[in-house]
Design a protein around this motif. Structure first.
Motif, short mmCIF file in Angstrom:
data_model
loop_
_atom_site.label_atom_id
_atom_site.label_comp_id
_atom_site.label_asym_id
_atom_site.label_seq_id
_atom_site.Cartn_x
_atom_site.Cartn_y
_atom_site.Cartn_z
N LEU A 204 -3.90 57.49 -42.93
CA LEU A 204 -3.86 58.48 -44.00
C LEU A 204 -4.90 58.21 -45.08
O LEU A 204 -5.56 59.13 -45.55
N LEU A 205 -5.08 56.95 -45.48
CA LEU A 205 -6.08 56.64 -46.50
C LEU A 205 -7.48 57.01 -46.04
O LEU A 205 -8.29 57.53 -46.81
N ASP B 198 -18.72 55.08 -54.42
CA ASP B 198 -17.59 55.39 -55.30
C ASP B 198 -16.42 54.44 -55.06
O ASP B 198 -16.09 54.15 -53.90
N PRO B 199 -15.78 53.99 -56.13
CA PRO B 199 -14.59 53.15 -55.97
C PRO B 199 -13.51 53.81 -55.11
O PRO B 199 -12.80 53.13 -54.38
N TYR B 200 -13.40 55.13 -55.20
CA TYR B 200 -12.41 55.84 -54.39
C TYR B 200 -12.59 55.53 -52.91
O TYR B 200 -11.62 55.30 -52.19
N ILE B 201 -13.82 55.50 -52.45
CA ILE B 201 -14.12 55.21 -51.05
C ILE B 201 -13.96 53.72 -50.76
O ILE B 201 -13.31 53.32 -49.80
N LYS B 202 -14.53 52.89 -51.60
CA LYS B 202 -14.48 51.44 -51.38
C LYS B 202 -13.06 50.90 -51.34
O LYS B 202 -12.78 49.93 -50.65
N ARG C 234 -10.46 52.47 -50.15
CA ARG C 234 -9.68 53.07 -49.07
C ARG C 234 -10.18 52.74 -47.66
O ARG C 234 -9.41 52.79 -46.72
N ILE C 235 -11.46 52.47 -47.54
CA ILE C 235 -12.02 52.20 -46.21
C ILE C 235 -12.89 50.95 -46.28
O ILE C 235 -13.81 50.88 -47.09
N ASP C 236 -12.60 49.99 -45.41
CA ASP C 236 -13.44 48.80 -45.38
C ASP C 236 -14.76 49.13 -44.67
O ASP C 236 -14.84 50.10 -43.90
N PRO C 237 -15.82 48.39 -44.96
CA PRO C 237 -17.16 48.73 -44.42
C PRO C 237 -17.22 48.89 -42.90
O PRO C 237 -17.84 49.86 -42.43
N PRO C 238 -16.60 48.03 -42.10
CA PRO C 238 -16.67 48.25 -40.64
C PRO C 238 -16.04 49.57 -40.20
O PRO C 238 -16.58 50.28 -39.36
N LYS C 239 -14.90 49.91 -40.79
CA LYS C 239 -14.22 51.16 -40.43
C LYS C 239 -15.05 52.36 -40.90
O LYS C 239 -15.16 53.36 -40.20
N LEU C 240 -15.67 52.25 -42.07
CA LEU C 240 -16.51 53.33 -42.58
C LEU C 240 -17.69 53.58 -41.66
O LEU C 240 -17.99 54.73 -41.33
N ARG C 241 -18.33 52.51 -41.21
CA ARG C 241 -19.45 52.68 -40.27
C ARG C 241 -18.98 53.36 -38.99
O ARG C 241 -19.67 54.23 -38.46
N GLN C 242 -17.81 52.97 -38.50
CA GLN C 242 -17.26 53.59 -37.30
C GLN C 242 -17.02 55.08 -37.50
O GLN C 242 -17.38 55.90 -36.66
N LEU C 243 -16.44 55.44 -38.63
CA LEU C 243 -16.15 56.85 -38.90
C LEU C 243 -17.42 57.67 -39.04
O LEU C 243 -17.51 58.78 -38.52
N LEU C 244 -18.39 57.13 -39.76
CA LEU C 244 -19.63 57.88 -39.99
C LEU C 244 -20.50 57.97 -38.74
O LEU C 244 -21.40 58.81 -38.68
N ALA C 245 -20.23 57.14 -37.77
CA ALA C 245 -20.99 57.19 -36.52
C ALA C 245 -20.43 58.21 -35.53
O ALA C 245 -21.01 58.44 -34.48
#
Length: 85
Positions: A23-24, A48-52, A54-65
């Motif tokens: 959900l986050l 943005d702190p809102y993103i930082k 809620r999503i850790d960097p590895p998961k963010l890279r996965q989502l954006l890929a």
């Protein structure tokens, strides 16, 4: 002993884990799309702190890929917005 799958709780049953994300992360993707629609640059939004928070960097890279994932969320958000008009 039973080989039943463990109950993932109410959030999982309500679709919070669609596409294998929580959900986050869904809320963070919605935020990213809204900010992009508002004209902000992705690089700035990701700081943005809102993103930082809620999503850790590895998961963010996965989502954006995963362009299919982002497009699916955009479609979902567009449908929700259309329903509010």
């Amino acid at each position: 002993m039973s080989a039943e799958k463990p109950d993932k709780g109410k959030a999982a049953s309500e679709g919070s884990y669609q596409f294998g994300i929580g959900l986050l992360e869904r809320r963070a993707i919605t935020y990213i799309i809204d900010e992009l629609d508002g004209g902000r640059e992705l690089f700035d939004i990701l700081k943005d702190p809102y993103i930082k928070n809620r999503i850790d960097p590895p998961k963010l890279r996965q989502l954006l890929a995963d362009p299919e994932l982002l497009e699916a969320f955009r479609d979902e958000i567009d449908k929700a917005r259309a329903g509010l008009k």
